[in-house]
Design a protein around this motif. Sequence first.
Motif, PDB file in Angstrom:
ATOM      1  N   GLU A  64      17.612  29.217  13.256  1.00 57.13           N
ATOM      2  CA  GLU A  64      19.070  29.117  13.360  1.00 57.13           C
ATOM      3  C   GLU A  64      19.560  27.881  12.622  1.00 57.13           C
ATOM      4  OE1 GLU A  64      19.595  29.037  17.571  1.00 57.13           O
ATOM      5  OE2 GLU A  64      19.300  31.205  17.808  1.00 57.13           O
ATOM      6  N   ILE A  65      20.702  28.008  11.976  1.00 58.81           N
ATOM      7  CA  ILE A  65      21.274  26.888  11.237  1.00 58.81           C
ATOM      8  C   ILE A  65      22.302  26.168  12.109  1.00 58.81           C
ATOM      9  CG2 ILE A  65      23.217  28.146  10.174  1.00 58.81           C
ATOM     10  CD1 ILE A  65      22.518  26.602   7.548  1.00 58.81           C
ATOM     11  N   THR A  66      22.408  24.866  11.947  1.00 58.06           N
ATOM     12  CA  THR A  66      23.408  24.107  12.710  1.00 58.06           C
ATOM     13  C   THR A  66      24.722  24.064  11.934  1.00 58.06           C
ATOM     14  OG1 THR A  66      22.877  21.960  11.720  1.00 58.06           O
ATOM     15  CG2 THR A  66      21.588  22.639  13.646  1.00 58.06           C
ATOM     16  N   ARG A  67      25.783  23.688  12.622  1.00 59.83           N
ATOM     17  CA  ARG A  67      27.092  23.591  11.973  1.00 59.83           C
ATOM     18  C   ARG A  67      27.081  22.494  10.895  1.00 59.83           C
ATOM     19  NH1 ARG A  67      31.455  25.774  14.501  1.00 59.83           N
ATOM     20  NH2 ARG A  67      32.786  23.982  14.037  1.00 59.83           N
ATOM     21  N   ARG A  68      26.351  21.412  11.160  1.00 54.48           N
ATOM     22  CA  ARG A  68      26.226  20.343  10.168  1.00 54.48           C
ATOM     23  C   ARG A  68      25.559  20.882   8.901  1.00 54.48           C
ATOM     24  NH1 ARG A  68      23.774  17.031  13.066  1.00 54.48           N
ATOM     25  NH2 ARG A  68      25.207  15.269  13.288  1.00 54.48           N
ATOM     26  N   GLU A  69      24.480  21.624   9.055  1.00 55.84           N
ATOM     27  CA  GLU A  69      23.743  22.143   7.904  1.00 55.84           C
ATOM     28  C   GLU A  69      24.553  23.189   7.145  1.00 55.84           C
ATOM     29  OE1 GLU A  69      19.155  21.742   9.554  1.00 55.84           O
ATOM     30  OE2 GLU A  69      20.401  23.430  10.201  1.00 55.84           O
ATOM     31  N   LEU A  70      25.251  24.037   7.878  1.00 59.03           N
ATOM     32  CA  LEU A  70      26.081  25.045   7.227  1.00 59.03           C
ATOM     33  C   LEU A  70      27.183  24.388   6.392  1.00 59.03           C
ATOM     34  CD1 LEU A  70      27.201  28.439   8.379  1.00 59.03           C
ATOM     35  CD2 LEU A  70      29.041  26.816   7.970  1.00 59.03           C
ATOM     36  N   ALA A  71      27.780  23.324   6.918  1.00 58.83           N
ATOM     37  CA  ALA A  71      28.801  22.606   6.159  1.00 58.83           C
ATOM     38  C   ALA A  71      28.217  22.033   4.876  1.00 58.83           C
ATOM     39  CB  ALA A  71      29.403  21.489   7.010  1.00 58.83           C
ATOM     40  N   GLN A  72      27.010  21.493   4.954  1.00 51.64           N
ATOM     41  CA  GLN A  72      26.357  20.959   3.762  1.00 51.64           C
ATOM     42  C   GLN A  72      26.177  22.044   2.704  1.00 51.64           C
ATOM     43  OE1 GLN A  72      22.956  18.987   6.056  1.00 51.64           O
ATOM     44  NE2 GLN A  72      23.131  17.648   4.269  1.00 51.64           N
ATOM     45  N   VAL A  73      25.740  23.216   3.125  1.00 54.32           N
ATOM     46  CA  VAL A  73      25.485  24.303   2.176  1.00 54.32           C
ATOM     47  C   VAL A  73      26.769  24.739   1.488  1.00 54.32           C
ATOM     48  CG1 VAL A  73      24.789  26.732   1.985  1.00 54.32           C
ATOM     49  CG2 VAL A  73      23.401  25.139   3.325  1.00 54.32           C
ATOM     50  N   PHE A  74      27.796  25.059   2.270  1.00 54.61           N
ATOM     51  CA  PHE A  74      29.012  25.595   1.661  1.00 54.61           C
ATOM     52  C   PHE A  74      29.779  24.528   0.883  1.00 54.61           C
ATOM     53  CE2 PHE A  74      28.338  29.207   4.471  1.00 54.61           C
ATOM     54  CZ  PHE A  74      28.664  30.257   3.608  1.00 54.61           C
ATOM     55  N   ALA A  75      29.716  23.276   1.320  1.00 55.85           N
ATOM     56  CA  ALA A  75      30.402  22.210   0.588  1.00 55.85           C
ATOM     57  C   ALA A  75      29.799  22.003  -0.794  1.00 55.85           C
ATOM     58  CB  ALA A  75      30.352  20.915   1.382  1.00 55.85           C
ATOM     59  N   ALA A  76      28.543  22.420  -0.979  1.00 54.82           N
ATOM     60  CA  ALA A  76      27.866  22.250  -2.267  1.00 54.82           C
ATOM     61  C   ALA A  76      28.138  23.389  -3.241  1.00 54.82           C
ATOM     62  CB  ALA A  76      26.363  22.106  -2.043  1.00 54.82           C
ATOM     63  N   GLN A  92      14.696  35.732  -0.473  1.00 56.40           N
ATOM     64  CA  GLN A  92      14.127  34.873  -1.504  1.00 56.40           C
ATOM     65  C   GLN A  92      15.061  34.694  -2.697  1.00 56.40           C
ATOM     66  OE1 GLN A  92      11.117  33.109  -1.202  1.00 56.40           O
ATOM     67  NE2 GLN A  92      12.124  32.048  -2.916  1.00 56.40           N
ATOM     68  N   ALA A  93      15.749  35.768  -3.107  1.00 58.94           N
ATOM     69  CA  ALA A  93      16.662  35.670  -4.254  1.00 58.94           C
ATOM     70  C   ALA A  93      17.796  34.691  -3.966  1.00 58.94           C
ATOM     71  CB  ALA A  93      17.226  37.045  -4.601  1.00 58.94           C
ATOM     72  N   ALA A  94      18.301  34.715  -2.735  1.00 63.89           N
ATOM     73  CA  ALA A  94      19.376  33.790  -2.368  1.00 63.89           C
ATOM     74  C   ALA A  94      18.868  32.355  -2.365  1.00 63.89           C
ATOM     75  CB  ALA A  94      19.946  34.160  -1.006  1.00 63.89           C
ATOM     76  N   VAL A  95      17.665  32.140  -1.859  1.00 58.27           N
ATOM     77  CA  VAL A  95      17.076  30.799  -1.873  1.00 58.27           C
ATOM     78  C   VAL A  95      16.934  30.313  -3.314  1.00 58.27           C
ATOM     79  CG1 VAL A  95      15.019  29.432  -1.330  1.00 58.27           C
ATOM     80  CG2 VAL A  95      15.871  31.111   0.319  1.00 58.27           C
ATOM     81  N   GLN A 111      15.150  20.662   1.515  1.00 56.30           N
ATOM     82  CA  GLN A 111      16.237  20.640   2.500  1.00 56.30           C
ATOM     83  C   GLN A 111      15.914  21.487   3.734  1.00 56.30           C
ATOM     84  OE1 GLN A 111      20.050  21.080   0.667  1.00 56.30           O
ATOM     85  NE2 GLN A 111      21.165  21.321   2.586  1.00 56.30           N
ATOM     86  N   PHE A 112      15.255  22.629   3.522  1.00 61.78           N
ATOM     87  CA  PHE A 112      14.902  23.523   4.636  1.00 61.78           C
ATOM     88  C   PHE A 112      13.437  23.906   4.524  1.00 61.78           C
ATOM     89  CE2 PHE A 112      19.463  24.394   3.901  1.00 61.78           C
ATOM     90  CZ  PHE A 112      19.962  24.082   5.158  1.00 61.78           C
ATOM     91  N   GLU A 113      12.717  23.780   5.624  1.00 64.58           N
ATOM     92  CA  GLU A 113      11.321  24.214   5.657  1.00 64.58           C
ATOM     93  C   GLU A 113      11.176  25.611   6.237  1.00 64.58           C
ATOM     94  OE1 GLU A 113       9.055  21.351   7.779  1.00 64.58           O
ATOM     95  OE2 GLU A 113       9.331  19.761   6.278  1.00 64.58           O
ATOM     96  N   ASN A 114      12.110  25.986   7.100  1.00 66.78           N
ATOM     97  CA  ASN A 114      12.054  27.298   7.756  1.00 66.78           C
ATOM     98  C   ASN A 114      13.391  27.995   7.548  1.00 66.78           C
ATOM     99  OD1 ASN A 114      11.868  29.516   9.397  1.00 66.78           O
ATOM    100  ND2 ASN A 114      11.435  28.385  11.281  1.00 66.78           N
TER     101      ASN A 114
END
Length: 375
Positions: free
Chosen positions: A283-295, A260-263, A276-279
């Motif tokens: 498992e996260i997809t490569r597309r979604e992981l790129a979105q997170v780290f690019a931000a 929760q703290a990270a969220v 952006q995420f409901e659950n």
Amino acid sequence: MKKAGRLGALALSVALVLSALPARAMTVWGYQEGTAQVEEGGLWGFADSSGKVVIPTIYDSVTSFSLGLASVNWRGKLGVIRPDGKYLLPPEYDSLLPVDNGLYIAQKGTLWGVVSILPYTNEAGEETHEIYPIEYAGVEQDQSGGVEALILTHTDGGKTVVPLFRLPGTMARLGVDGSQFPLNRGKLPAFRDVKGRDWFSIWVDIAYSTGILSGTGTDTFEPNRVVTVAQCLQMAANMDSRYRGDNFHTTNHQHAVWYQAAVDYCLASGIITPDQFENFEREITRRELAQVFAATALAQSLPDLNPVAQVTAAVGDVSPQEPEAPVIYGLYAKGILTGVDGRLSFHPDATVTRAEAAALCARLARPEQRVELFQ
């Protein structure tokens, strides 16, 4: 015609003589961080996990790679390379002794100093690797006052003592990139499921040494375990916090749900949006992981190493029309993403393993490991 015939016969004779000569024996030594030392005819280089020589046997001697760095001796002078053979420190030193934080005690002639694998711009506006200039009578690493330190001896006999724990702060003040994620040579993992021949062992070593990732058990890393959304957000929050100088990564958060703290951090920092995420446990997809780290602020601060136009043309399984295409191309351009094959394929809808996450995080943290794709 007679002249051509004589030359052809001579060429054939030379070829036959050369083919009769015994091939130089090549010895491949033990693997570490995905590469092995190779000796051929008294000269040294490196081979990849398949045994193919990827760094030519041109050196008088080499050390094994550790944290993505290897010292090499070329014609009596020492330098430091990374796993693709690119020089981080050119072979111009008489001595190079590794210390923490990507620093080396360096000697040129009779004088000593301390150099960084990453350059910075000094007060004179010049790019330099010298953290402490090569002007001392001697430099050694030893205990001083109960702590490990660098002891710099001046030419007049005076001494300056620099505790090792102060070096990251010194490098940050000088503006050396990557100083928020210092390499710790004394912190190397010994996971039984990560072998020296594995392609990802270098990334696991760097991610573990810099404190970005840890193991999943007593002596395991589980490199093939799939990353969840929550785990991705935890990594992103920790790295973003360290880059910004925030205390999130050092705080013991008390929540009913471990992530929760990270969220909350990622929401407050604009890394993710509320819908952006409901659950968070899927498992996260490569597309979604790129979105997170690019931000993250860290990723957004990085310069491009590769032309975006070339990346766009090369990454064939990401359409320029996709909403996420700019952030994916951006991570390729910054040398963070390199694709899953020789064609730079991204596989946007595939899941992400811990090994792959370690590679991405290590390149984000350590500038010397970012990849120039088109050379």
